[in-house]
Design an enzyme around this catalytic site. Sequence first.
Site, PDB file in Angstrom:
ATOM      1  N   ASP A 445       0.840  -1.204   0.000  1.00 27.94           N
ATOM      2  CA  ASP A 445       0.000   0.000   0.000  1.00 27.94           C
ATOM      3  C   ASP A 445       0.873   1.251   0.000  1.00 27.94           C
ATOM      4  O   ASP A 445       2.055   1.198   0.381  1.00 27.94           O
ATOM      5  CB  ASP A 445      -0.850  -0.049   1.289  1.00 27.94           C
ATOM      6  CG  ASP A 445      -2.117   0.774   1.219  1.00 27.94           C
ATOM      7  OD1 ASP A 445      -2.274   1.549   0.264  1.00 27.94           O
ATOM      8  OD2 ASP A 445      -2.954   0.633   2.140  1.00 27.94           O
ATOM      9  N   ASP A 514     -10.953   1.976  -2.780  1.00 25.98           N
ATOM     10  CA  ASP A 514     -11.471   1.748  -1.428  1.00 25.98           C
ATOM     11  C   ASP A 514     -12.988   1.835  -1.430  1.00 25.98           C
ATOM     12  O   ASP A 514     -13.636   1.471  -0.455  1.00 25.98           O
ATOM     13  CB  ASP A 514     -10.906   2.786  -0.451  1.00 25.98           C
ATOM     14  CG  ASP A 514      -9.531   2.380   0.047  1.00 25.98           C
ATOM     15  OD1 ASP A 514      -9.138   1.224  -0.169  1.00 25.98           O
ATOM     16  OD2 ASP A 514      -8.844   3.231   0.648  1.00 25.98           O
TER      17      ASP A 514
HETATM   18  C1  DGJ Z   1      -5.734   1.959   2.126  1.00 26.29           C
HETATM   19  C2  DGJ Z   1      -6.154   0.732   1.374  1.00 26.29           C
HETATM   20  O1  DGJ Z   1      -6.715   1.075   0.157  1.00 26.29           O
HETATM   21  C3  DGJ Z   1      -7.107  -0.070   2.238  1.00 26.29           C
HETATM   22  O2  DGJ Z   1      -7.581  -1.190   1.540  1.00 26.29           O
HETATM   23  C4  DGJ Z   1      -6.423  -0.475   3.515  1.00 26.29           C
HETATM   24  O3  DGJ Z   1      -5.391  -1.370   3.220  1.00 26.29           O
HETATM   25  C5  DGJ Z   1      -5.904   0.757   4.240  1.00 26.29           C
HETATM   26  N1  DGJ Z   1      -5.105   1.582   3.379  1.00 26.29           N
HETATM   27  C6  DGJ Z   1      -5.087   0.343   5.433  1.00 26.29           C
HETATM   28  O4  DGJ Z   1      -4.499   1.398   6.061  1.00 26.29           O
END
Ligand code: DGJ
Length: 693
Positions: A445, A514
């Site tokens: 990430d 997300d």
């Molecule tokens: C952003 C990601 O897109 C989410 O799926 C998750 O992993 C969060 N970060 C965790 O902090």
Amino acid sequence: MIFINEEKRIFNLRTENTEYVFGLDNENLIRHIYWGNKINNENDFEMDVLCEVSTNDPVYEITPEEYPVFGGLRYSENCLKVTFDDKTRDIVYKYDGYEVDGDLLVIKLKDVYYNFTINLNYKVMEKYDLIERYVTITNESDQSIVIEEIYSGQLHIPYENLIFRNTHGHWGAEQQMFKQNVSYGKITIENRKGVSGHNNNPYFILDKNATETSGEVFYGALRMSGNFKGVIEQTPYGETLVQMGINPYDFQFTLNPKESFTTPPLLCGYTDKGFEKMSHNLHNFAKENLLREGLRPVLYNSWEATEFNVTCEEQIKLAREAKKIGTELFVVDDGWFGQRNSIHNGLGDWYVNKEKFPKGLNPLIEEVKSLGMKFGIWVEPEMVNPLSKLYIDNPDWIYHFKTRERTTSRGQYVLNITKKEVKEFIYNMLDNLLSNYDIDYIKWDVNRPICEGGATNLGENERKMAFDHIQAVYDIVKELKKKHKNVLFEACASGGGRIDLGILGIFDDFWTSDNTDAYDRLFIQHTYSHIYPIKAMRAWVTDCPNFLSQRNIPLRFRFHSAMMGTLGIGGNILKWSNEDMKLAKDMVEEYKSIREIVQEGDFFRLENTSTNNYHLFEYTKDNEALLFAFLPQTQIGHRPVRVKLRNLDEKGMYEYKINGETMVKSGSYLMNYGVNIHLRGDYQSEIIRFDRR
Ligand code: DGJ
């Protein structure tokens, strides 16, 4: 195939259906001649002599140069701008021959005064109707040269009044397509944040009133992550130009004596068969050249269920439930390491949190493995929290300017991974993780943009840090994959901030957004599919009301929407009812039975001929087809839609079930008359399978 007419000095690049032609003109400029359907007679092409229209429209301006450099009477956007050691800022190139190596044509240019060469590379990808363009510059002199701007290429489209398509959007709403009529003036798409971003995406689509299945489309996608720029300009001379490549924003580097630099490649294509053919060319290229073989597993991810409140006990409970519904990979998301109880701490301290996992990660991993699932874990290696031990011990490891405050975003700083020791730290941390634990999947990430890009370690190349940063990410993952061959890597950047063709292939999956709202996802997934392959599109089923949209959508529709890509489950399944668990199990089973068609087949965005807002998609592979129909909200009663399928065998007979009835119809009937879909109510959906008998 590459044809060269030595006498006329014309180069012809031929793919299965298209041709791209350019040559050397009387001014010794590399001039574009043609990009379009295959003509099949290379000797037809001529290089006209261009005459200056007026002193205010100099010949350089009206010459469609393949790679215009800064210098002389050129005022349009240029592809290359340098400053030589003696402060001369003007490039004057001469043609210095060509080389052919298989499907690669290299046009060699050399400055008339300085020992500086520019190689224009054209790789013909015949089967995909694509041409890959990139440029290599070499400093053969004994003095250094400062590079201020370097694009991968310029393209010429012989029309005015085209329609340009790209994405706008933001976090939670990536891949929102916009259409813009191209007129005089420039359209700029770009990213300046260090990751490719949630806003514009590094590609262009220009069409002449095309539909999915008809009309001319000129397109290109940059194989690069991070700071890109694209400029689309309708000129006063009857054509439209595109330049794409590294964003010159806060960018500069020195090419030292005997050094070379190669730009990221730009994949370009033309079709007169509409957007569907464009997508198939790009998808096929990615599937056959970038993506790792094998079907992607159905995953469970714990993020939305637990956020930072990760505990071994709870994760084991989730894993057991996930197994019940048929999940094949269990991924622990953020929160398992350091003092990671919120966004404010933990990043950089990659040890297993003792309070959350008193006996380490192994009890969880062993449980997951004993359940017959693979195990995955979340990391954000490029980042550090100011409260972490890593930062306290190494405050100089982040990008910063000495005299300025360091700006946090999501409570974190960006590590300067262009520093050897930082890059080594990240590689070793991940290598240890993968060596010490039985891990099959890494979700990588990145949750903030780069700013205050001070990197004194780069010396005079400090302004190349955004480019070098992403190269370091690529290097680390490539190196890890050499040692840990079977580990899959997911590229995530606060959702879909790193969706681009640069990272694809190095990473295996994209986290698409997300925003897991199944209705919003239909739009995100639709736009994504224009350029990127379905197999890399991760989609989860999560809880309702959705945390972002607050929308309530039936579980079946949520599953169907996520089954359009590589399926994942991301809700708190500990709270799901028996009925929901039963439905989930059936849906996962159904997905497994169709995923080969979804992940590896051809994808079609089907036309909706009704006034109801149906969303219709088809996948085909060998003798099978799948129709995905979604009706988010019914309008004006419950009207049906007649949908014509694509890519079936005209003479073949197909069996399918609709409204509980088994039907057998010919491919020709299904492609011309179609199928009547009659969904009733809101958030209704159906997947219909067509099997060739
Ligand atoms: C952003 C990601 O897109 C989410 O799926 C998750 O992993 C969060 N970060 C965790 O902090």
